[in-house]
Design a protein around this motif. Sequence first.
Motif, PDB file in Angstrom:
ATOM      1  N   SER A 176     -29.015 -10.165  -9.417  1.00 55.14           N
ATOM      2  CA  SER A 176     -30.112  -9.636 -10.221  1.00 55.14           C
ATOM      3  C   SER A 176     -31.394 -10.438 -10.005  1.00 55.14           C
ATOM      4  O   SER A 176     -32.484  -9.878  -9.921  1.00 55.14           O
ATOM      5  N   ARG A 177     -31.250 -11.766  -9.899  1.00 59.69           N
ATOM      6  CA  ARG A 177     -32.421 -12.611  -9.660  1.00 59.69           C
ATOM      7  C   ARG A 177     -33.058 -12.297  -8.310  1.00 59.69           C
ATOM      8  O   ARG A 177     -34.285 -12.163  -8.193  1.00 59.69           O
ATOM      9  N   LYS A 206     -34.663  -8.892  -8.432  1.00 57.42           N
ATOM     10  CA  LYS A 206     -35.933  -8.865  -9.176  1.00 57.42           C
ATOM     11  C   LYS A 206     -37.096  -9.190  -8.251  1.00 57.42           C
ATOM     12  O   LYS A 206     -38.131  -8.510  -8.268  1.00 57.42           O
ATOM     13  N   ASN A 233     -28.744  -5.799  -4.497  1.00 57.09           N
ATOM     14  CA  ASN A 233     -29.443  -6.766  -5.343  1.00 57.09           C
ATOM     15  C   ASN A 233     -30.497  -6.078  -6.213  1.00 57.09           C
ATOM     16  O   ASN A 233     -30.624  -6.367  -7.407  1.00 57.09           O
ATOM     17  N   SER A 239     -28.775  -4.262  -8.955  1.00 45.90           N
ATOM     18  CA  SER A 239     -28.315  -5.177 -10.007  1.00 45.90           C
ATOM     19  C   SER A 239     -29.443  -5.496 -10.975  1.00 45.90           C
ATOM     20  O   SER A 239     -29.228  -5.617 -12.179  1.00 45.90           O
ATOM     21  N   TYR A 240     -30.653  -5.619 -10.444  1.00 41.90           N
ATOM     22  CA  TYR A 240     -31.804  -5.877 -11.316  1.00 41.90           C
ATOM     23  C   TYR A 240     -32.152  -4.641 -12.129  1.00 41.90           C
ATOM     24  O   TYR A 240     -32.401  -4.720 -13.337  1.00 41.90           O
ATOM     25  N   ARG A 250     -30.247  -2.367 -13.112  1.00 37.65           N
ATOM     26  CA  ARG A 250     -29.217  -2.145 -14.144  1.00 37.65           C
ATOM     27  C   ARG A 250     -29.578  -2.804 -15.469  1.00 37.65           C
ATOM     28  O   ARG A 250     -29.127  -2.371 -16.520  1.00 37.65           O
ATOM     29  N   THR A 251     -30.402  -3.842 -15.415  1.00 37.78           N
ATOM     30  CA  THR A 251     -30.783  -4.523 -16.663  1.00 37.78           C
ATOM     31  C   THR A 251     -31.663  -3.628 -17.530  1.00 37.78           C
ATOM     32  O   THR A 251     -31.848  -3.914 -18.718  1.00 37.78           O
ATOM     33  N   SER A 284     -24.512   0.506 -18.630  1.00 38.10           N
ATOM     34  CA  SER A 284     -24.419  -0.674 -17.761  1.00 38.10           C
ATOM     35  C   SER A 284     -23.052  -1.321 -17.861  1.00 38.10           C
ATOM     36  O   SER A 284     -22.457  -1.741 -16.870  1.00 38.10           O
TER      37      SER A 284
END
Length: 214
Positions: free
Chosen positions: A122-123, A126, A194, A197-198, A200-201, A208
């Motif tokens: 996620s990082r 982003k 990736n 994953s971000y 999804r937040t 989620s």
Amino acid sequence: MNIKTFIAFSLFSTSALLAQTTMCFKENHSSMATIESTPLDGGLCSSTKSLADMKKDGWNVEDIKIEQSTNGKNYIYILKKEAQTLSTMDEEKLEQRIMQRLEERKVQEQAKKKKEAIIQMSRSGKELYIKQCQSCHGEKAEKKAYGSSRPLVELSLEDMQLSIRDYLLGDYDRGKAFIMKPYAEILHNKDVKNIYSYIRTFKPKEESKEESSN
């Protein structure tokens, strides 16, 4: 340490823990001839069991201290009961319990690693999203880019992967494919994961959570 060695060590340790120690005493006792038949105070003797009773129950004298007192002698006994031998059935149950705990620990560790991996993805996602996607798709992936694309927050990972592939192959065009193709050429599958994953937040928590379990 392999699993069999660990289990054997655990069984040994558990057996060792079955050994018991207690301290019983008698103050101002005047006759040495009757001390073994006299109920002792303290410990598991609890003023009801004599040294002879404790011996019958499997206790052995580990140490003894005798002191002169005003009205006789003070007797202090350290008694120890050896570990009981585990039956085969007890060993099997204990082994099953150890294996179950090991499996539970393994599942917990895997879940922790998975969570840490998702956080890292996620990082990374982003940074990529802000740099490559945000200007067109919105701060929270909620926009229809150029009024034609679907909001990224509504897409699944598979949807995103297929779209990138089709943009790259020229199989997908809603009139703005020429804008997306350069991005499709530089975004690898790992990058897409990736970014997803971000994104999804920003999805509803229940949705989620359901995707995480799949």
